[in-house]
Design a protein around this motif. Structure first.
Motif, PDB file in Angstrom:
ATOM      1  N   ALA A 156       0.738  -1.175  -0.030  1.00 38.05           N
ATOM      2  CA  ALA A 156      -0.062   0.035  -0.112  1.00 38.05           C
ATOM      3  C   ALA A 156       0.967   1.389  -0.066  1.00 38.05           C
ATOM      4  CB  ALA A 156      -1.103   0.008   1.098  1.00 38.05           C
ATOM      5  N   ASP A 157       0.312   2.164  -0.697  1.00 40.54           N
ATOM      6  CA  ASP A 157       1.351   3.512  -0.400  1.00 40.54           C
ATOM      7  C   ASP A 157       1.096   4.217   0.933  1.00 40.54           C
ATOM      8  OD1 ASP A 157       2.796   5.444  -1.568  1.00 40.54           O
ATOM      9  OD2 ASP A 157       0.997   6.579  -2.661  1.00 40.54           O
TER      10      ASP A 157
ATOM     11  N   SER B 261      10.614   7.979  -2.303  1.00 39.93           N
ATOM     12  CA  SER B 261       9.843   7.113  -2.770  1.00 39.93           C
ATOM     13  C   SER B 261       9.570   5.943  -2.043  1.00 39.93           C
ATOM     14  CB  SER B 261      10.673   6.603  -4.246  1.00 39.93           C
ATOM     15  OG  SER B 261      10.875   7.412  -4.764  1.00 39.93           O
ATOM     16  N   HIS B 262       8.208   5.341  -2.215  1.00 42.00           N
ATOM     17  CA  HIS B 262       7.889   4.332  -1.706  1.00 42.00           C
ATOM     18  C   HIS B 262       7.253   3.124  -2.735  1.00 42.00           C
ATOM     19  CE1 HIS B 262       6.177   1.955   1.683  1.00 42.00           C
ATOM     20  NE2 HIS B 262       5.183   1.656   1.064  1.00 42.00           N
ATOM     21  N   GLY B 263       8.087   2.191  -2.948  1.00 45.49           N
ATOM     22  CA  GLY B 263       7.531   1.328  -4.012  1.00 45.49           C
ATOM     23  C   GLY B 263       6.369   0.433  -3.390  1.00 45.49           C
ATOM     24  N   VAL B 264       5.356   0.368  -4.069  1.00 51.57           N
ATOM     25  CA  VAL B 264       4.170  -0.510  -3.656  1.00 51.57           C
ATOM     26  C   VAL B 264       4.166  -1.684  -4.921  1.00 51.57           C
ATOM     27  CG1 VAL B 264       1.649  -0.390  -3.362  1.00 51.57           C
ATOM     28  CG2 VAL B 264       3.304   1.530  -2.723  1.00 51.57           C
TER      29      VAL B 264
ATOM     30  N   GLY C 229       4.420  -2.959  -9.846  1.00 52.99           N
ATOM     31  CA  GLY C 229       4.006  -2.383  -9.215  1.00 52.99           C
ATOM     32  C   GLY C 229       4.054  -0.831  -9.483  1.00 52.99           C
ATOM     33  N   PHE C 230       3.978   0.184  -8.485  1.00 49.35           N
ATOM     34  CA  PHE C 230       4.221   1.542  -8.849  1.00 49.35           C
ATOM     35  C   PHE C 230       4.977   2.333  -7.668  1.00 49.35           C
ATOM     36  CE2 PHE C 230       1.151   3.598  -5.780  1.00 49.35           C
ATOM     37  CZ  PHE C 230       0.220   2.505  -5.398  1.00 49.35           C
ATOM     38  N   VAL C 231       5.511   3.556  -7.935  1.00 52.06           N
ATOM     39  CA  VAL C 231       6.062   4.446  -7.305  1.00 52.06           C
ATOM     40  C   VAL C 231       5.398   5.319  -6.277  1.00 52.06           C
ATOM     41  CG1 VAL C 231       8.285   5.877  -7.143  1.00 52.06           C
ATOM     42  CG2 VAL C 231       8.270   4.111  -8.625  1.00 52.06           C
ATOM     43  N   GLY C 232       5.398   4.968  -5.076  1.00 56.50           N
ATOM     44  CA  GLY C 232       4.423   6.065  -4.269  1.00 56.50           C
ATOM     45  C   GLY C 232       5.338   6.927  -3.414  1.00 56.50           C
ATOM     46  N   GLY C 233       4.796   7.192  -2.304  1.00 60.39           N
ATOM     47  CA  GLY C 233       5.534   8.119  -1.350  1.00 60.39           C
ATOM     48  C   GLY C 233       5.439   9.572  -2.040  1.00 60.39           C
ATOM     49  N   GLN C 234       6.091  10.782  -1.364  1.00 59.96           N
ATOM     50  CA  GLN C 234       6.094  11.990  -1.897  1.00 59.96           C
ATOM     51  C   GLN C 234       6.553  12.092  -3.439  1.00 59.96           C
ATOM     52  OE1 GLN C 234       7.722  14.803   0.692  1.00 59.96           O
ATOM     53  NE2 GLN C 234       6.916  14.096   2.482  1.00 59.96           N
TER      54      GLN C 234
ATOM     55  N   LEU D 215      18.772  -9.314   0.886  1.00 55.93           N
ATOM     56  CA  LEU D 215      18.708 -10.791   1.702  1.00 55.93           C
ATOM     57  C   LEU D 215      19.959 -10.854   2.502  1.00 55.93           C
ATOM     58  CD1 LEU D 215      17.987 -12.959  -1.663  1.00 55.93           C
ATOM     59  CD2 LEU D 215      16.387 -11.981   0.145  1.00 55.93           C
ATOM     60  N   GLU D 216      19.554 -11.744   3.446  1.00 51.95           N
ATOM     61  CA  GLU D 216      20.924 -12.280   4.323  1.00 51.95           C
ATOM     62  C   GLU D 216      21.030 -13.797   3.962  1.00 51.95           C
ATOM     63  OE1 GLU D 216      21.636 -11.062   8.471  1.00 51.95           O
ATOM     64  OE2 GLU D 216      21.576 -13.156   8.702  1.00 51.95           O
ATOM     65  N   GLY D 217      21.870 -14.164   3.150  1.00 53.71           N
ATOM     66  CA  GLY D 217      21.838 -15.533   2.780  1.00 53.71           C
ATOM     67  C   GLY D 217      20.525 -15.762   1.773  1.00 53.71           C
ATOM     68  N   ASP D 218      19.760 -16.741   2.303  1.00 54.81           N
ATOM     69  CA  ASP D 218      18.528 -16.946   1.525  1.00 54.81           C
ATOM     70  C   ASP D 218      17.206 -16.470   2.531  1.00 54.81           C
ATOM     71  OD1 ASP D 218      18.390 -18.658   3.753  1.00 54.81           O
ATOM     72  OD2 ASP D 218      18.171 -20.349   2.195  1.00 54.81           O
ATOM     73  N   ARG D 219      17.733 -15.473   3.371  1.00 52.83           N
ATOM     74  CA  ARG D 219      16.636 -15.049   4.441  1.00 52.83           C
ATOM     75  C   ARG D 219      16.380 -13.531   3.901  1.00 52.83           C
ATOM     76  NH1 ARG D 219      18.496 -15.713  10.556  1.00 52.83           N
ATOM     77  NH2 ARG D 219      18.269 -17.952   9.701  1.00 52.83           N
ATOM     78  N   PHE D 220      14.970 -13.395   3.827  1.00 55.32           N
ATOM     79  CA  PHE D 220      14.507 -11.930   3.124  1.00 55.32           C
ATOM     80  C   PHE D 220      14.367 -10.991   4.516  1.00 55.32           C
ATOM     81  CE2 PHE D 220      10.886  -9.207   3.087  1.00 55.32           C
ATOM     82  CZ  PHE D 220      10.820  -9.017   1.734  1.00 55.32           C
ATOM     83  N   ILE D 221      15.223  -9.919   3.982  1.00 56.76           N
ATOM     84  CA  ILE D 221      15.045  -8.818   4.855  1.00 56.76           C
ATOM     85  C   ILE D 221      13.918  -7.762   4.131  1.00 56.76           C
ATOM     86  CG2 ILE D 221      16.662  -6.864   5.775  1.00 56.76           C
ATOM     87  CD1 ILE D 221      17.470  -9.601   6.611  1.00 56.76           C
ATOM     88  N   THR D 222      14.240  -7.410   3.030  1.00 58.86           N
ATOM     89  CA  THR D 222      13.112  -6.400   2.662  1.00 58.86           C
ATOM     90  C   THR D 222      13.321  -6.566   0.896  1.00 58.86           C
ATOM     91  OG1 THR D 222      12.207  -4.453   2.519  1.00 58.86           O
ATOM     92  CG2 THR D 222      14.645  -4.228   2.434  1.00 58.86           C
ATOM     93  N   ALA D 223      12.186  -6.183   0.230  1.00 59.23           N
ATOM     94  CA  ALA D 223      11.854  -6.060  -1.111  1.00 59.23           C
ATOM     95  C   ALA D 223      11.137  -4.771  -1.337  1.00 59.23           C
ATOM     96  CB  ALA D 223      11.545  -7.187  -1.695  1.00 59.23           C
ATOM     97  N   PHE D 224      11.180  -4.005  -2.452  1.00 61.23           N
ATOM     98  CA  PHE D 224      10.417  -3.197  -2.749  1.00 61.23           C
ATOM     99  C   PHE D 224      10.529  -2.631  -4.315  1.00 61.23           C
ATOM    100  CE2 PHE D 224      14.163  -1.312  -0.392  1.00 61.23           C
ATOM    101  CZ  PHE D 224      14.578  -0.423  -1.573  1.00 61.23           C
TER     102      PHE D 224
END
Lengths: 186, 113
Positions: free
Chosen positions: A97-98, A105-108, A153-158, A175-184
């Protein structure tokens, strides 16, 4: 942790086993005419239950719980407890969600959690093969930027708001190895 | 949750805000201390300068590198304006990156506002 559906499937299989064992004994002793179970028929029922149980246990139709609160995607990404939100999946939810007032920017991702997870898994699959991917390794972290070749997706945020929320076609994956940290999306 | 006050965008992941976090808010730690933490990739700086060395927490058990308490525990949170001042970091924050009070998520179907 065993789910109700798995317990149900096991219970059904046990009942079928007990029935197939008891049926000829009961018929002989009491003169009943209980129908026999065909061995392959009972096996198929149990298998179907097991398969249905497996499908219903997938979180967001994609993730399998490998231990309590730890989930594995088909491509092998691990979603585990962590982050300010308490779980990496809850952190990912921010990108479904935006946040129009967020600086920069905030990727959605398109498609809510299901869409985000499928896109990320596809991106990880491409990243592992090096397809349209840039990769940066920093200490124990790996940052992939994957061009998905079309809208994800789209680019949100200001910043996104100023540009009328342009579409995003790349995924940044941390990622840390195969561990998800974040994605956008980018 | 978005940091209330940040010093810059994250130079590592490119998507996060380097927010001011205050830690040591209960009796488990002897003193208040500040951290700069990226709200996306969780990179941590011990001073309000993103050109200084940074580190990553253990993704399985994120801890404050100063007091070893949980990074996201009850003894820490994103610093408000008064807390940023208490840390002596007010001059390092960028007001343009401040979170709005009405910082709410909004779903946009099909990607158009």
């Amino acid at each position: 942790m065993m789910k109700k559906s798995s317990i149900g499937a096991i219970a059904l299989a046990m009942l079928l086993g007990i029935y197939s064992f008891a049926q000829p004994v009961l018929n002989q002793r009491f003169g009943w005419d209980l129908p026999p179970l065909k061995a392959d028929q009972s096996a198929h029922i149990a298998d179907a239950r097991d398969n249905r149980a497996d499908d219903s246990e997938l979180l967001y139709d994609l993730l399998r719980e490998v231990s309590p609160k730890r989930y594995m995607s088909p491509e092998g990404l691990q979603y585990t407890p962590g982050s300010a939100e308490g779980h990496r999946l809850e952190h990912l939810r921010r990108h479904t969600a935006d946040i129009p007032s967020r600086a920069g920017s905030h990727g959605v991702f398109d498609g809510g959690m299901e869409g985000a997870l499928k896109t990320i898994d596809k991106a990880y699959g491409r990243a592992k093969k090096g397809q349209r991917t840039t990769r940066t390794v920093d200490d124990n972290r790996t940052i992939y930027t994957v061009d998905m070749g079309g809208r994800i997706g789209f680019v949100g945020g200001q910043n996104g708001k100023q540009k009328r929320n342009p579409m995003a076609r790349r995924v940044r994956l941390v990622l840390e190895g195969d561990r998800f940290i974040t994605a956008f999306p980018l | 949750m978005t940091p209330k006050h940040s010093i810059d965008f994250c130079p590592i992941c490119g998507g996060g805000l380097c927010g001011v976090r205050i830690c040591g808010l209960d009796e488990t730690t002897p003193h208040l201390h500040g951290l700069i933490v990226c709200d996306e990739c969780e990179a941590i700086w011990l001073e309000p300068d993103i050109s200084s060395p940074y580190q990553y927490p253990d993704s399985n058990d994120s801890r404050c590198p100063i007091c070893s308490q949980p990074l996201w525990g009850n003894q820490s949170h994103w610093a408000d304006g008064e807390e940023v001042e208490r840390l002596g970091w007010k001059g390092y924050t960028n007001p343009n990156l401040d979170a709005f009070d009405d910082d709410e998520e909004m779903t946009i179907d099909g990607g158009t506002a």
